[in-house]
Write a protein that holds these residues in place. Structure first.
Motif, PDB file in Angstrom:
ATOM      1  N   ILE A  85       0.840  -1.201   0.000  1.00 44.75           N
ATOM      2  CA  ILE A  85       0.000   0.000   0.000  1.00 44.75           C
ATOM      3  C   ILE A  85       0.877   1.254   0.000  1.00 44.75           C
ATOM      4  O   ILE A  85       0.662   2.187  -0.782  1.00 44.75           O
ATOM      5  CB  ILE A  85      -0.953   0.008   1.212  1.00 44.75           C
ATOM      6  CG1 ILE A  85      -1.997  -1.114   1.076  1.00 44.75           C
ATOM      7  CG2 ILE A  85      -1.653   1.364   1.349  1.00 44.75           C
ATOM      8  CD1 ILE A  85      -2.855  -1.311   2.315  1.00 44.75           C
ATOM      9  N   ALA A  86       1.887   1.244   0.869  1.00 40.89           N
ATOM     10  CA  ALA A  86       2.780   2.403   0.954  1.00 40.89           C
ATOM     11  C   ALA A  86       3.559   2.612  -0.335  1.00 40.89           C
ATOM     12  O   ALA A  86       3.700   3.747  -0.820  1.00 40.89           O
ATOM     13  CB  ALA A  86       3.736   2.230   2.129  1.00 40.89           C
ATOM     14  N   LEU A  87       4.057   1.534  -0.925  1.00 40.73           N
ATOM     15  CA  LEU A  87       4.835   1.648  -2.151  1.00 40.73           C
ATOM     16  C   LEU A  87       3.962   2.094  -3.318  1.00 40.73           C
ATOM     17  O   LEU A  87       4.394   2.888  -4.167  1.00 40.73           O
ATOM     18  CB  LEU A  87       5.506   0.312  -2.472  1.00 40.73           C
ATOM     19  CG  LEU A  87       6.562  -0.163  -1.475  1.00 40.73           C
ATOM     20  CD1 LEU A  87       7.077  -1.542  -1.865  1.00 40.73           C
ATOM     21  CD2 LEU A  87       7.714   0.829  -1.384  1.00 40.73           C
ATOM     22  N   GLY A  88       2.733   1.588  -3.366  1.00 38.70           N
ATOM     23  CA  GLY A  88       1.818   2.017  -4.415  1.00 38.70           C
ATOM     24  C   GLY A  88       1.524   3.502  -4.335  1.00 38.70           C
ATOM     25  O   GLY A  88       1.493   4.209  -5.346  1.00 38.70           O
ATOM     26  N   LYS A  89       1.324   4.004  -3.115  1.00 41.60           N
ATOM     27  CA  LYS A  89       1.086   5.438  -2.927  1.00 41.60           C
ATOM     28  C   LYS A  89       2.308   6.255  -3.329  1.00 41.60           C
ATOM     29  O   LYS A  89       2.186   7.318  -3.947  1.00 41.60           O
ATOM     30  CB  LYS A  89       0.718   5.709  -1.469  1.00 41.60           C
ATOM     31  CG  LYS A  89      -0.666   5.196  -1.078  1.00 41.60           C
ATOM     32  CD  LYS A  89      -0.890   5.279   0.425  1.00 41.60           C
ATOM     33  CE  LYS A  89      -0.838   6.702   0.941  1.00 41.60           C
ATOM     34  NZ  LYS A  89      -1.090   6.763   2.411  1.00 41.60           N
ATOM     35  N   THR A  90       3.497   5.738  -3.014  1.00 39.78           N
ATOM     36  CA  THR A  90       4.731   6.426  -3.396  1.00 39.78           C
ATOM     37  C   THR A  90       4.831   6.581  -4.907  1.00 39.78           C
ATOM     38  O   THR A  90       5.295   7.608  -5.413  1.00 39.78           O
ATOM     39  CB  THR A  90       5.960   5.658  -2.878  1.00 39.78           C
ATOM     40  OG1 THR A  90       5.933   5.632  -1.453  1.00 39.78           O
ATOM     41  CG2 THR A  90       7.258   6.300  -3.349  1.00 39.78           C
ATOM     42  N   ALA A  91       4.351   5.564  -5.638  1.00 41.44           N
ATOM     43  CA  ALA A  91       4.406   5.598  -7.104  1.00 41.44           C
ATOM     44  C   ALA A  91       3.306   6.444  -7.710  1.00 41.44           C
ATOM     45  O   ALA A  91       3.321   6.684  -8.927  1.00 41.44           O
ATOM     46  CB  ALA A  91       4.337   4.179  -7.654  1.00 41.44           C
ATOM     47  N   GLY A  92       2.347   6.892  -6.887  1.00 41.55           N
ATOM     48  CA  GLY A  92       1.308   7.778  -7.393  1.00 41.55           C
ATOM     49  C   GLY A  92      -0.087   7.196  -7.445  1.00 41.55           C
ATOM     50  O   GLY A  92      -1.019   7.857  -7.909  1.00 41.55           O
ATOM     51  N   LEU A  93      -0.283   5.969  -6.945  1.00 42.56           N
ATOM     52  CA  LEU A  93      -1.595   5.347  -6.961  1.00 42.56           C
ATOM     53  C   LEU A  93      -2.439   5.824  -5.776  1.00 42.56           C
ATOM     54  O   LEU A  93      -1.904   6.181  -4.724  1.00 42.56           O
ATOM     55  CB  LEU A  93      -1.467   3.826  -6.909  1.00 42.56           C
ATOM     56  CG  LEU A  93      -0.898   3.143  -8.159  1.00 42.56           C
ATOM     57  CD1 LEU A  93      -0.587   1.673  -7.858  1.00 42.56           C
ATOM     58  CD2 LEU A  93      -1.879   3.243  -9.321  1.00 42.56           C
ATOM     59  N   GLU A  94      -3.762   5.786  -5.952  1.00 43.70           N
ATOM     60  CA  GLU A  94      -4.671   6.141  -4.868  1.00 43.70           C
ATOM     61  C   GLU A  94      -4.764   4.984  -3.867  1.00 43.70           C
ATOM     62  O   GLU A  94      -4.888   3.822  -4.257  1.00 43.70           O
ATOM     63  CB  GLU A  94      -6.053   6.455  -5.425  1.00 43.70           C
ATOM     64  CG  GLU A  94      -6.105   7.700  -6.319  1.00 43.70           C
ATOM     65  CD  GLU A  94      -5.887   8.983  -5.525  1.00 43.70           C
ATOM     66  OE1 GLU A  94      -6.212   8.991  -4.311  1.00 43.70           O
ATOM     67  OE2 GLU A  94      -5.386   9.960  -6.117  1.00 43.70           O
ATOM     68  N   GLU A  95      -4.733   5.311  -2.593  1.00 39.39           N
ATOM     69  CA  GLU A  95      -4.762   4.282  -1.562  1.00 39.39           C
ATOM     70  C   GLU A  95      -6.015   3.418  -1.664  1.00 39.39           C
ATOM     71  O   GLU A  95      -5.955   2.193  -1.521  1.00 39.39           O
ATOM     72  CB  GLU A  95      -4.678   4.913  -0.171  1.00 39.39           C
ATOM     73  CG  GLU A  95      -4.675   3.895   0.958  1.00 39.39           C
ATOM     74  CD  GLU A  95      -4.465   4.526   2.321  1.00 39.39           C
ATOM     75  OE1 GLU A  95      -4.533   3.791   3.330  1.00 39.39           O
ATOM     76  OE2 GLU A  95      -4.230   5.754   2.391  1.00 39.39           O
ATOM     77  N   ALA A  96      -7.163   4.039  -1.928  1.00 40.90           N
ATOM     78  CA  ALA A  96      -8.418   3.291  -2.003  1.00 40.90           C
ATOM     79  C   ALA A  96      -8.380   2.259  -3.120  1.00 40.90           C
ATOM     80  O   ALA A  96      -8.878   1.133  -2.960  1.00 40.90           O
ATOM     81  CB  ALA A  96      -9.586   4.251  -2.219  1.00 40.90           C
ATOM     82  N   ALA A  97      -7.765   2.612  -4.251  1.00 44.04           N
ATOM     83  CA  ALA A  97      -7.674   1.687  -5.379  1.00 44.04           C
ATOM     84  C   ALA A  97      -6.751   0.515  -5.040  1.00 44.04           C
ATOM     85  O   ALA A  97      -7.020  -0.635  -5.428  1.00 44.04           O
ATOM     86  CB  ALA A  97      -7.168   2.421  -6.614  1.00 44.04           C
ATOM     87  N   ILE A  98      -5.684   0.792  -4.321  1.00 44.92           N
ATOM     88  CA  ILE A  98      -4.746  -0.264  -3.922  1.00 44.92           C
ATOM     89  C   ILE A  98      -5.430  -1.247  -2.978  1.00 44.92           C
ATOM     90  O   ILE A  98      -5.341  -2.469  -3.147  1.00 44.92           O
ATOM     91  CB  ILE A  98      -3.500   0.336  -3.246  1.00 44.92           C
ATOM     92  CG1 ILE A  98      -2.767   1.301  -4.183  1.00 44.92           C
ATOM     93  CG2 ILE A  98      -2.550  -0.775  -2.792  1.00 44.92           C
ATOM     94  CD1 ILE A  98      -1.698   2.119  -3.490  1.00 44.92           C
TER      95      ILE A  98
END
Length: 236
Positions: free
Chosen positions: A140-153
């Motif tokens: 979740i943290a890495l996805g957010k770092t790359a620019g993804l929305e937390e809810a989508a992850i």
């Protein structure tokens, strides 16, 4: 021109190969004509989800039948290759984990045009920062770092979303005959196996692009110009 890359996040040569390929792409004359698609591949699909080896040397010793000393010697040479490519491979802290969910996350990122950003983030997290890329909160943290929305992850992780796509990538690799990664396929005509030097990638890029351009010629426009706005904020 599409370039498909089969790789796994826990593969050091995939990380090195990515940087060698990107060096070649920087030297290539038409980088804007290239579309890169990251394909899933698992080096150890039988490693149970939730299982993590905090000791990479022990994992390699068990998997490859090596002694701990041999595993250290082998990874030492790989780390030196990584340093020459500009990547830091810290095998002392790397955690080996199942990469299935990380590959699903990568598919989510590619759907948002963030595939390359997440791929680099995952590699760096695993090899340089010693993070567990099989852990939910870490992803979740890495996805957010790359620019993804937390809810989508979270929605993806809580479902089987993109599981089919990951399985399809792996099956396609079998169909093509891919036995090791990284494996680069250019325009479905040329292939480069392994972390080849940048000059090998550049030569293959130029050859594949020349053929692709013949099949997809540029369309000349009879242009009438007027006032426009550009992405840099200039309007004239």
């Amino acid at each position: 021109m599409k370039i498909e890359v089969w790789s796994d996040i826990v593969c050091p040569f995939c990380y090195i190969g990515k940087h060698h390929f990107e060096t070649a792409l920087q030297q290539f004359g038409e980088p804007q004509a290239v579309e890169v698609e990251w394909k899933s591949f698992q080096l150890d699909p039988d490693l149970p989800k939730g299982t993590a080896y905090a000791d990479t040397y022990q994992y390699l010793a068990e998997r490859k039948g090596l002694s701990i000393a041999q595993a250290r010697e082998m990874t030492g040479g790989v780390a030196a290759s990584g340093k020459r490519a500009g990547v830091e491979l810290n095998f002392d802290s790397a955690i080996v984990a199942n990469t299935w969910d990380a590959h699903r996350l990568l598919h989510l990122a590619q759907a948002a045009n963030l595939g390359n950003a997440l791929k680099e983030t995952l590699f760096h997290a695993h090899f340089t920062e010693g993070k567990n890329i099989g852990d939910r909160e870490t992803l979740i943290a890495l996805g957010k770092t790359a620019g993804l929305e937390e809810a989508a992850i979270i929605a993806m992780l809580d479902s089987d979303q993109y599981g089919y796509e990951v399985a399809q990538d792996i099956q396609e690799a079998r169909n093509i005959g891919i036995r090791g990664v990284p494996f680069f396929v250019l325009n479905r005509k040329y292939a480069v196996s392994g972390a080849q030097p940048p000059e090998v990638f550049l030569q293959t890029l130029e050859k594949a692009y020349a053929e692709w351009r013949k099949e997809n010629p540029k369309i000349p426009f009879d242009l009438t110009e007027g006032p426009t706005c550009s992405p840099d904020g200039n309007c004239d």
